[in-house]
Design a protein around this motif. Sequence first.
Motif, PDB file in Angstrom:
ATOM      1  N   GLY A 190     -68.443  55.128  71.095  1.00  0.00           N
ATOM      2  CA  GLY A 190     -67.116  54.040  71.189  1.00  0.00           C
ATOM      3  C   GLY A 190     -67.810  52.421  71.588  1.00  0.00           C
ATOM      4  O   GLY A 190     -66.599  51.948  71.051  1.00  0.00           O
ATOM      5  N   ILE A 191     -68.768  52.255  70.490  1.00  0.00           N
ATOM      6  CA  ILE A 191     -68.946  51.038  70.488  1.00  0.00           C
ATOM      7  C   ILE A 191     -67.668  50.197  69.171  1.00  0.00           C
ATOM      8  O   ILE A 191     -67.250  49.300  68.683  1.00  0.00           O
ATOM      9  CB  ILE A 191     -70.573  50.404  69.815  1.00  0.00           C
ATOM     10  CG1 ILE A 191     -71.151  50.044  70.866  1.00  0.00           C
ATOM     11  CG2 ILE A 191     -70.636  49.021  69.114  1.00  0.00           C
ATOM     12  CD1 ILE A 191     -72.401  50.439  70.981  1.00  0.00           C
ATOM     13  N   THR A 233     -63.176  47.395  67.209  1.00  0.00           N
ATOM     14  CA  THR A 233     -61.641  47.490  66.275  1.00  0.00           C
ATOM     15  C   THR A 233     -60.368  47.007  67.678  1.00  0.00           C
ATOM     16  O   THR A 233     -60.004  46.110  67.530  1.00  0.00           O
ATOM     17  CB  THR A 233     -61.471  49.195  66.042  1.00  0.00           C
ATOM     18  OG1 THR A 233     -62.493  49.690  65.440  1.00  0.00           O
ATOM     19  CG2 THR A 233     -59.850  49.193  65.630  1.00  0.00           C
ATOM     20  N   VAL A 234     -60.793  47.355  68.803  1.00  0.00           N
ATOM     21  CA  VAL A 234     -59.126  47.732  69.392  1.00  0.00           C
ATOM     22  C   VAL A 234     -59.549  45.997  69.876  1.00  0.00           C
ATOM     23  O   VAL A 234     -58.629  45.733  70.151  1.00  0.00           O
ATOM     24  CB  VAL A 234     -59.954  48.225  71.279  1.00  0.00           C
ATOM     25  CG1 VAL A 234     -58.321  47.864  71.946  1.00  0.00           C
ATOM     26  CG2 VAL A 234     -59.069  50.408  70.721  1.00  0.00           C
ATOM     27  N   ALA A 235     -60.761  45.400  70.339  1.00  0.00           N
ATOM     28  CA  ALA A 235     -61.087  44.358  70.558  1.00  0.00           C
ATOM     29  C   ALA A 235     -60.476  43.433  69.472  1.00  0.00           C
ATOM     30  O   ALA A 235     -60.035  42.032  69.722  1.00  0.00           O
ATOM     31  CB  ALA A 235     -61.952  43.887  71.399  1.00  0.00           C
TER      32      ALA A 235
END
Length: 76
Positions: free
Chosen positions: A6-7, A12-14
Amino acid sequence: MPFALGIVVTATVAGRAMTRIQPRIIAGIGTLLAAFSMAMFSRLSVDDGPAAAALAATGGTTVGGNVSYWARCSRT
């Protein structure tokens, strides 16, 4: 393992979103997600008494292995 995955995915998305969305919005969404996660963890209850710990130690299972994050009661 789910937390680590999740991290990595969230970072990556952020990171990609930082070029299109203001950082304060991303920080606000992250804060809301953290609050939601903490609320879900606060709903967990585990029988951690001596009898449950001894049963887990002798049976090869884990204490709280039947705990559900989504329901108030444990799965049976």
